[in-house]
Design a protein around this motif. Sequence first.
Motif, short mmCIF file in Angstrom:
data_model
loop_
_atom_site.label_atom_id
_atom_site.label_comp_id
_atom_site.label_asym_id
_atom_site.label_seq_id
_atom_site.Cartn_x
_atom_site.Cartn_y
_atom_site.Cartn_z
N ASN A 28 1.27 7.03 1.59
CA ASN A 28 1.86 5.83 2.19
C ASN A 28 0.85 5.03 3.02
O ASN A 28 1.17 4.51 4.10
N ALA A 29 -0.38 4.92 2.53
CA ALA A 29 -1.43 4.20 3.24
C ALA A 29 -1.61 2.79 2.68
O ALA A 29 -1.39 2.56 1.49
N ILE A 30 -1.97 1.85 3.53
CA ILE A 30 -2.41 0.53 3.09
C ILE A 30 -3.89 0.65 2.77
O ILE A 30 -4.70 1.01 3.63
N TYR A 31 -4.27 0.34 1.54
CA TYR A 31 -5.59 0.70 1.05
C TYR A 31 -6.04 -0.34 0.02
O TYR A 31 -5.21 -0.87 -0.72
N PRO A 32 -7.32 -0.65 -0.06
CA PRO A 32 -7.78 -1.57 -1.10
C PRO A 32 -7.88 -0.87 -2.46
O PRO A 32 -8.02 0.35 -2.53
N HIS A 33 -7.79 -1.63 -3.52
CA HIS A 33 -7.94 -1.08 -4.87
C HIS A 33 -9.11 -1.77 -5.57
O HIS A 33 -9.43 -2.93 -5.28
N LYS A 34 -9.71 -1.06 -6.49
CA LYS A 34 -10.86 -1.61 -7.21
C LYS A 34 -10.40 -2.39 -8.43
O LYS A 34 -9.48 -1.99 -9.13
N VAL A 35 -11.08 -3.53 -8.68
CA VAL A 35 -10.79 -4.34 -9.86
C VAL A 35 -12.05 -4.46 -10.71
O VAL A 35 -13.17 -4.35 -10.20
N VAL B 158 -13.52 5.30 -3.05
CA VAL B 158 -13.37 6.69 -2.62
C VAL B 158 -13.90 6.89 -1.20
O VAL B 158 -13.40 7.72 -0.45
N ASP B 159 -14.89 6.08 -0.81
CA ASP B 159 -15.48 6.22 0.52
C ASP B 159 -14.97 5.15 1.50
O ASP B 159 -15.63 4.85 2.50
N VAL B 160 -13.81 4.59 1.23
CA VAL B 160 -13.25 3.57 2.13
C VAL B 160 -12.98 4.17 3.50
O VAL B 160 -12.46 5.28 3.63
N ILE B 161 -13.34 3.42 4.52
CA ILE B 161 -13.02 3.77 5.90
C ILE B 161 -12.03 2.74 6.42
O ILE B 161 -12.28 1.54 6.35
N VAL B 162 -10.89 3.22 6.90
CA VAL B 162 -9.89 2.33 7.49
C VAL B 162 -10.17 2.25 8.98
O VAL B 162 -10.09 3.26 9.69
N LYS B 163 -10.49 1.06 9.45
CA LYS B 163 -10.85 0.90 10.85
C LYS B 163 -9.60 0.90 11.72
O LYS B 163 -8.54 0.41 11.33
N ASN B 164 -9.73 1.44 12.91
CA ASN B 164 -8.63 1.40 13.87
C ASN B 164 -8.50 0.00 14.43
O ASN B 164 -9.49 -0.65 14.76
#
Length: 222
Positions: free
Chosen positions: A177-184, A215-221
Amino acid sequence: MFRLFKKKVKESETFQNDRPEYEFTWQEISEHNPFNKRILDIRSFTQHILAFTKDKYVAELFNKQRHSIGKELTNTKIPGSKTISVNLIYPHNGLKIEGSAYKAKCMEDKWDIYGWDNIIYFTRSWTGEVVYKAFISVSDNNFEINKIEYIPDEYNENDQSLVVSNVHFLIKTLAFNAIYPHKVPMVLINDKDIALYSFSQFGHNCWYATYDDIVDVIVKNS
């Protein structure tokens, strides 16, 4: 036991929007960007489009699969499939992964996820087509994907990282249930085409597109 090939059914999708205009914005890596990737904000499209089909058979398939727990998939092969070795690790409580992990709630949800016999099945919610099979091992604190079987297509034939990114994205967004970018795919250069591709792939469960591996995405606080 016989292993069956699941018949491929075309997703005949029709769109309906509740707003006349869309605004797509590229965000460079900065303090205002919540990720460590350059992203395209496509929320004005993916969060306001309604999807439906005029194909009665596809509609019936979608409704039928709302009651499935995916057990029938253990006898399903992916025709013409390819495999890729990976090392994706996710936190887990050590319990066996069995049954439905995610079920589409509406036709803007494009995926169902099931787990059986140490395989996670990623299926299209409209048709039941198995697109990815992730082979896993489970430990006390996590589960690890070590191999992905997938359907080759015009995009991942030239870039296998799309397979890994898509599986990772589906787990992060639908299972966690994370908000995350996807690759295109890099071949998509028009912002509207990126938004259309993204919605076709992930429905309203996508918000930000990127050309980068995720795969190495970092979600910033915030």
